[in-house]
Design a protein around this motif. Sequence first.
Motif, PDB file in Angstrom:
ATOM      1  N   LEU A  36       0.836  -1.206   0.000  1.00  0.00           N
ATOM      2  CA  LEU A  36       0.000   0.000   0.000  1.00  0.00           C
ATOM      3  C   LEU A  36       0.867   1.252   0.000  1.00  0.00           C
ATOM      4  N   LEU A  37       1.968   1.206   0.735  1.00  0.00           N
ATOM      5  CA  LEU A  37       2.900   2.331   0.734  1.00  0.00           C
ATOM      6  C   LEU A  37       3.479   2.536  -0.669  1.00  0.00           C
ATOM      7  N   ALA A  50       3.303   9.891   1.233  1.00  0.00           N
ATOM      8  CA  ALA A  50       2.848   8.510   1.089  1.00  0.00           C
ATOM      9  C   ALA A  50       2.651   7.851   2.456  1.00  0.00           C
ATOM     10  N   GLU A  51       3.564   8.111   3.387  1.00  0.00           N
ATOM     11  CA  GLU A  51       3.414   7.553   4.734  1.00  0.00           C
ATOM     12  C   GLU A  51       2.168   8.098   5.411  1.00  0.00           C
ATOM     13  N   ASP A  52       1.914   9.394   5.259  1.00  0.00           N
ATOM     14  CA  ASP A  52       0.698   9.995   5.819  1.00  0.00           C
ATOM     15  C   ASP A  52      -0.551   9.378   5.199  1.00  0.00           C
ATOM     16  N   ILE A  53      -0.502   9.146   3.911  1.00  0.00           N
ATOM     17  CA  ILE A  53      -1.655   8.567   3.202  1.00  0.00           C
ATOM     18  C   ILE A  53      -1.952   7.173   3.735  1.00  0.00           C
ATOM     19  N   VAL A  54      -0.914   6.352   3.885  1.00  0.00           N
ATOM     20  CA  VAL A  54      -1.125   4.987   4.378  1.00  0.00           C
ATOM     21  C   VAL A  54      -1.622   5.023   5.819  1.00  0.00           C
ATOM     22  N   TYR A  80      -7.401  -1.113  -1.377  1.00  0.00           N
ATOM     23  CA  TYR A  80      -6.536  -0.380  -2.296  1.00  0.00           C
ATOM     24  C   TYR A  80      -7.223   0.884  -2.818  1.00  0.00           C
ATOM     25  N   SER A  81      -8.527   0.831  -2.985  1.00  0.00           N
ATOM     26  CA  SER A  81      -9.230   2.030  -3.469  1.00  0.00           C
ATOM     27  C   SER A  81      -9.164   3.148  -2.437  1.00  0.00           C
ATOM     28  N   ILE A  82      -9.166   2.796  -1.159  1.00  0.00           N
ATOM     29  CA  ILE A  82      -9.027   3.818  -0.114  1.00  0.00           C
ATOM     30  C   ILE A  82      -7.685   4.522  -0.259  1.00  0.00           C
ATOM     31  N   VAL A  83      -6.627   3.764  -0.424  1.00  0.00           N
ATOM     32  CA  VAL A  83      -5.294   4.360  -0.573  1.00  0.00           C
ATOM     33  C   VAL A  83      -5.228   5.215  -1.837  1.00  0.00           C
ATOM     34  N   ARG A  84      -5.738   4.683  -2.944  1.00  0.00           N
ATOM     35  CA  ARG A  84      -5.707   5.451  -4.197  1.00  0.00           C
ATOM     36  C   ARG A  84      -6.485   6.766  -4.065  1.00  0.00           C
ATOM     37  N   HIS A  85      -7.679   6.703  -3.481  1.00  0.00           N
ATOM     38  CA  HIS A  85      -8.478   7.930  -3.333  1.00  0.00           C
ATOM     39  C   HIS A  85      -7.799   8.946  -2.428  1.00  0.00           C
ATOM     40  N   LEU A  86      -7.242   8.489  -1.324  1.00  0.00           N
ATOM     41  CA  LEU A  86      -6.543   9.419  -0.433  1.00  0.00           C
ATOM     42  C   LEU A  86      -5.321  10.028  -1.121  1.00  0.00           C
ATOM     43  N   ALA A  87      -4.603   9.220  -1.891  1.00  0.00           N
ATOM     44  CA  ALA A  87      -3.425   9.734  -2.593  1.00  0.00           C
ATOM     45  C   ALA A  87      -3.824  10.751  -3.661  1.00  0.00           C
ATOM     46  N   LEU A  88      -4.851  10.448  -4.415  1.00  0.00           N
ATOM     47  CA  LEU A  88      -5.313  11.393  -5.440  1.00  0.00           C
ATOM     48  C   LEU A  88      -5.829  12.676  -4.813  1.00  0.00           C
ATOM     49  N   ASN A  89      -6.536  12.561  -3.684  1.00  0.00           N
ATOM     50  CA  ASN A  89      -7.000  13.755  -2.981  1.00  0.00           C
ATOM     51  C   ASN A  89      -5.825  14.585  -2.471  1.00  0.00           C
ATOM     52  N   LYS A 167       2.019  18.307  10.836  1.00  0.00           N
ATOM     53  CA  LYS A 167       1.509  16.946  10.624  1.00  0.00           C
ATOM     54  C   LYS A 167       1.804  16.061  11.832  1.00  0.00           C
ATOM     55  N   ALA A 168       3.011  16.176  12.367  1.00  0.00           N
ATOM     56  CA  ALA A 168       3.387  15.370  13.539  1.00  0.00           C
ATOM     57  C   ALA A 168       2.546  15.752  14.757  1.00  0.00           C
TER      58      ALA A 168
END
Length: 182
Positions: A36-37, A50-54, A80-89, A167-168
């Motif tokens: 997923l990462l 990417a780490e934040d997204i995962v 996987y769709s959750i990861v893809r949507h978060l990454a695209l957002n 973020k932290a």
Amino acid sequence: MNSPVTPFDFGRCLQACAQGDRRALQALYDHEGARLLGVARRIARDNATAEDIVHDAFIRIWTRAGSFDPARGTAQGWIYSIVRHLALNAIRDSRRETVLDDGAVDISSGLHNGLDDIDLWSGSAKIYRCLEQLQPAPQRCILHAYVDGCSHAEIAALLGAPLGTVKAWIKRSLQALRECLG
């Protein structure tokens, strides 16, 4: 002779997550986290993002596992769709970010309004007591993010803090709030 390898059961794992089984979420992370990462990295083209997204994806998987509908697709595809949507957002949001000038927002009024809003929103004083336990800067980050609806970049601009620090603070503050409220 080798014994056949049992395939990972994503559907059963999601069912267990929906029932509050933290071991299932850990098993899912152990089994798919690296892949997923990789998906998030290919889309976001930035390791920290990417780490934040995962991280956000696993929170979403945990909180929404009960909403998975096998009639609409596979459990693995849903994850996987959750990861893809978060990454695209995240990519879309980064393109929309604008730098705020000093006169754009009054931080102190946003904080006071945020405290009133969060107290009314919660319906109890428990969230308020938990928020009071946070340090001032992380507390402002949480209020700006969840009451005012600011992005991480907007919060960084408002507080004059580095984006990674914001973020932290948010990540650690959410964990502290979960523990306090739990």
